[in-house]
Design a protein around this motif. Structure first.
Motif, PDB file in Angstrom:
ATOM      1  N   LEU A 145       0.850  -1.189   0.000  1.00 16.09           N
ATOM      2  CA  LEU A 145       0.000   0.000   0.000  1.00 16.09           C
ATOM      3  C   LEU A 145       0.884   1.236   0.000  1.00 16.09           C
ATOM      4  CD1 LEU A 145      -2.722  -0.878   2.676  1.00 16.09           C
ATOM      5  CD2 LEU A 145      -2.938  -1.010   0.195  1.00 16.09           C
ATOM      6  N   LEU A 146       0.415   2.267  -0.654  1.00  6.18           N
ATOM      7  CA  LEU A 146       1.096   3.549  -0.631  1.00  6.18           C
ATOM      8  C   LEU A 146       0.255   4.524   0.188  1.00  6.18           C
ATOM      9  CD1 LEU A 146       2.218   3.853  -4.362  1.00  6.18           C
ATOM     10  CD2 LEU A 146       3.532   3.005  -2.418  1.00  6.18           C
ATOM     11  N   LEU A 147       0.860   5.110   1.207  1.00  7.11           N
ATOM     12  CA  LEU A 147       0.158   6.079   2.043  1.00  7.11           C
ATOM     13  C   LEU A 147       0.716   7.472   1.786  1.00  7.11           C
ATOM     14  CD1 LEU A 147      -0.090   4.292   5.515  1.00  7.11           C
ATOM     15  CD2 LEU A 147      -1.669   4.206   3.589  1.00  7.11           C
ATOM     16  N   GLU A 148      -0.189   8.432   1.587  1.00  9.54           N
ATOM     17  CA  GLU A 148       0.234   9.815   1.388  1.00  9.54           C
ATOM     18  C   GLU A 148       0.010  10.584   2.676  1.00  9.54           C
ATOM     19  OE1 GLU A 148      -1.641  11.424  -2.081  1.00  9.54           O
ATOM     20  OE2 GLU A 148      -0.325  10.324  -3.438  1.00  9.54           O
ATOM     21  N   MET A 191       9.583   1.903   6.963  1.00  4.78           N
ATOM     22  CA  MET A 191       8.815   2.229   5.763  1.00  4.78           C
ATOM     23  C   MET A 191       9.714   2.912   4.736  1.00  4.78           C
ATOM     24  SD  MET A 191       5.123   3.573   7.194  1.00  4.78           S
ATOM     25  CE  MET A 191       3.979   2.445   7.977  1.00  4.78           C
ATOM     26  N   LEU A 192       9.481   2.612   3.458  1.00  8.43           N
ATOM     27  CA  LEU A 192      10.236   3.207   2.371  1.00  8.43           C
ATOM     28  C   LEU A 192       9.542   4.451   1.851  1.00  8.43           C
ATOM     29  CD1 LEU A 192      11.077  -0.019   0.326  1.00  8.43           C
ATOM     30  CD2 LEU A 192      12.500   1.105   2.042  1.00  8.43           C
ATOM     31  N   VAL A 193      10.330   5.413   1.400  1.00  9.99           N
ATOM     32  CA  VAL A 193       9.777   6.634   0.803  1.00  9.99           C
ATOM     33  C   VAL A 193       9.661   6.425  -0.698  1.00  9.99           C
ATOM     34  CG1 VAL A 193      10.143   9.089   0.387  1.00  9.99           C
ATOM     35  CG2 VAL A 193      10.711   8.097   2.619  1.00  9.99           C
ATOM     36  N   ASP A 194       8.441   6.563  -1.215  1.00 10.74           N
ATOM     37  CA  ASP A 194       8.191   6.368  -2.642  1.00 10.74           C
ATOM     38  C   ASP A 194       8.306   7.675  -3.415  1.00 10.74           C
ATOM     39  OD1 ASP A 194       7.252   4.809  -4.962  1.00 10.74           O
ATOM     40  OD2 ASP A 194       5.445   6.042  -4.783  1.00 10.74           O
ATOM     41  N   ALA A 195       7.804   8.776  -2.815  1.00  8.54           N
ATOM     42  CA  ALA A 195       7.826  10.057  -3.532  1.00  8.54           C
ATOM     43  C   ALA A 195       7.569  11.200  -2.549  1.00  8.54           C
ATOM     44  CB  ALA A 195       6.775  10.072  -4.647  1.00  8.54           C
ATOM     45  N   LEU A 196       7.934  12.390  -2.984  1.00  9.78           N
ATOM     46  CA  LEU A 196       7.638  13.617  -2.245  1.00  9.78           C
ATOM     47  C   LEU A 196       6.982  14.594  -3.202  1.00  9.78           C
ATOM     48  CD1 LEU A 196       7.906  15.433   0.301  1.00  9.78           C
ATOM     49  CD2 LEU A 196      10.110  16.203  -0.631  1.00  9.78           C
ATOM     50  N   MET A 197       5.769  15.051  -2.834  1.00  8.81           N
ATOM     51  CA  MET A 197       5.060  16.039  -3.638  1.00  8.81           C
ATOM     52  C   MET A 197       5.121  17.383  -2.934  1.00  8.81           C
ATOM     53  SD  MET A 197       3.911  12.872  -4.299  1.00  8.81           S
ATOM     54  CE  MET A 197       2.473  12.418  -3.322  1.00  8.81           C
ATOM     55  N   LEU A 198       5.435  18.430  -3.693  1.00  8.23           N
ATOM     56  CA  LEU A 198       5.554  19.767  -3.133  1.00  8.23           C
ATOM     57  C   LEU A 198       4.274  20.565  -3.327  1.00  8.23           C
ATOM     58  CD1 LEU A 198       9.177  20.574  -4.332  1.00  8.23           C
ATOM     59  CD2 LEU A 198       8.435  19.604  -2.141  1.00  8.23           C
ATOM     60  N   GLU A 199       4.217  21.707  -2.662  1.00  9.11           N
ATOM     61  CA  GLU A 199       3.006  22.522  -2.663  1.00  9.11           C
ATOM     62  C   GLU A 199       2.619  22.999  -4.054  1.00  9.11           C
ATOM     63  OE1 GLU A 199       1.118  26.111   0.109  1.00  9.11           O
ATOM     64  OE2 GLU A 199       3.260  25.723   0.121  1.00  9.11           O
ATOM     65  N   ASP A 200       3.617  23.195  -4.925  1.00  6.75           N
ATOM     66  CA  ASP A 200       3.331  23.675  -6.282  1.00  6.75           C
ATOM     67  C   ASP A 200       2.912  22.549  -7.225  1.00  6.75           C
ATOM     68  OD1 ASP A 200       5.681  22.317  -6.692  1.00  6.75           O
ATOM     69  OD2 ASP A 200       6.834  24.033  -7.404  1.00  6.75           O
ATOM     70  N   VAL A 226       3.653  16.644   0.645  1.00 11.20           N
ATOM     71  CA  VAL A 226       3.029  15.334   0.855  1.00 11.20           C
ATOM     72  C   VAL A 226       4.093  14.260   0.662  1.00 11.20           C
ATOM     73  CG1 VAL A 226       1.292  13.681   0.069  1.00 11.20           C
ATOM     74  CG2 VAL A 226       0.754  16.129   0.112  1.00 11.20           C
ATOM     75  N   LEU A 227       4.275  13.427   1.674  1.00 10.57           N
ATOM     76  CA  LEU A 227       5.248  12.344   1.607  1.00 10.57           C
ATOM     77  C   LEU A 227       4.512  11.032   1.369  1.00 10.57           C
ATOM     78  CD1 LEU A 227       8.341  11.824   2.062  1.00 10.57           C
ATOM     79  CD2 LEU A 227       7.718  11.133   4.383  1.00 10.57           C
ATOM     80  N   ARG A 228       4.909  10.330   0.308  1.00 14.00           N
ATOM     81  CA  ARG A 228       4.290   9.037   0.001  1.00 14.00           C
ATOM     82  C   ARG A 228       5.217   7.926   0.486  1.00 14.00           C
ATOM     83  NH1 ARG A 228       2.244   7.497  -6.018  1.00 14.00           N
ATOM     84  NH2 ARG A 228       0.660   9.049  -5.459  1.00 14.00           N
ATOM     85  N   VAL A 229       4.689   7.080   1.382  1.00  7.08           N
ATOM     86  CA  VAL A 229       5.489   6.001   1.940  1.00  7.08           C
ATOM     87  C   VAL A 229       4.863   4.655   1.611  1.00  7.08           C
ATOM     88  CG1 VAL A 229       6.366   7.414   3.831  1.00  7.08           C
ATOM     89  CG2 VAL A 229       4.279   6.097   4.162  1.00  7.08           C
ATOM     90  N   VAL A 230       5.672   3.614   1.718  1.00  8.34           N
ATOM     91  CA  VAL A 230       5.265   2.266   1.357  1.00  8.34           C
ATOM     92  C   VAL A 230       4.948   1.462   2.611  1.00  8.34           C
ATOM     93  CG1 VAL A 230       5.972   0.137   0.194  1.00  8.34           C
ATOM     94  CG2 VAL A 230       6.748   2.361  -0.671  1.00  8.34           C
ATOM     95  N   VAL A 231       3.807   0.789   2.593  1.00 10.41           N
ATOM     96  CA  VAL A 231       3.420  -0.093   3.687  1.00 10.41           C
ATOM     97  C   VAL A 231       3.264  -1.498   3.125  1.00 10.41           C
ATOM     98  CG1 VAL A 231       1.691  -0.611   5.436  1.00 10.41           C
ATOM     99  CG2 VAL A 231       2.204   1.767   4.873  1.00 10.41           C
TER     100      VAL A 231
END
Length: 251
Positions: A145-148, A191-200, A226-231
């Motif tokens: 699962l990917l959690l934001e 948990m692993l970090v999948d992606a980082l989304m910025l405000e823009d 927003v940090l997307r992590v792996v579960v």
């Protein structure tokens, strides 16, 4: 100009005696635009402590009560945002970013005074803004699962390491001071970090530790990260170790 007496210290006797900590009041200063001529003990220290004021500092004349040894408590910007528990680097960076403003307000306190805590935000149980968003991605295994996680402004209190298999950033430690402990109790080390989304709206994936730390620090004042992590979902028989497909990572 506004002066506030510290709860822990008696009234200032106006003798500017730096050796008498008990003579220092808390003080709120409306800063003029431009450089303010404060020299701090250390840029990495939290909270920042005033080492001395330059002779050219406009604060010497505006606020003669200001003395070396006082601590920077809070910084309120023109838009009403108040910053708490800053390092010296964070404090000076914010001053430079808003150097043209004439409505910056700094609160300083005596060496033995306690810092102002960030006010507890009211949590609406019907509002799921602080709940992790579950993302369904067909490109990932079914037991992943990917959690934001919507990150608050400031330091998020996570320590990352490099995953030995995928090279991705992996949560090594969640500090006790991390605001994410309360916001996301399900957040765990490993948990692993999948992606980082910025405000823009910019999305950064294929991250390594250095890039992730740099982006988090650069955009630390943003409340839109927003940090997307792996579960990894545990099956009844075993736990699968997930590796997120991504481009080769050079750390």
């Amino acid at each position: 100009m506004k002066f506030l007496k510290s709860k822990n210290h008696p009234a200032h006797n106006n003798n500017n005696n730096n050796n008498n900590d008990n003579s220092m009041q808390s003080l709120e200063m409306v800063l003029p635009s431009g450089p303010i001529g404060l020299v701090l003990v250390s840029s990495s220290q939290k909270p920042p402590i005033i080492k001395h004021m330059r002779e050219s500092s406009p604060l010497c004349k505006l606020y003669p009560e200001l003395t070396a040894g006082m601590k920077i408590d809070t910084l309120t910007l023109e838009d009403g945002t108040t910053q708490y528990c800053m390092t010296g680097h964070e404090f000076t960076s914010l001053l430079k970013q808003h150097a043209t403003s004439t409505k910056r307000i700094v609160r300083v306190i005596g060496p033995n005074d306690e810092l102002t805590n960030r006010p507890e935000e009211e949590v609406d149980t019907d509002d799921d803004d602080e709940e992790p968003v579950v993302v369904v991605d067909e490109n990932h295994p079914p037991d992943v699962l990917l959690l934001e996680l919507k990150l608050p402004a400031g330091n998020i209190g996570l320590v990352f390491t490099k995953n030995s298999t995928s090279g991705q950033p992996q949560i090594k430690e969640i500090k006790k001071s991390s605001p994410l402990l309360k916001l996301y109790p399900s957040l765990k080390t490993g948990m692993l970090v999948d992606a980082l989304m910025l405000e823009d709206g910019t999305k950064h994936d294929s991250l390594n530790n250095k890039t992730l730390r740099s982006l988090l620090k650069k955009h630390c004042d943003s409340e839109g990260r927003v940090l997307r992590v792996v579960v990894v979902v545990e099956s009844q028989k075993h736990t699968t170790t997930a590796v997120i497909p991504q481009k080769p990572v050079v750390d």
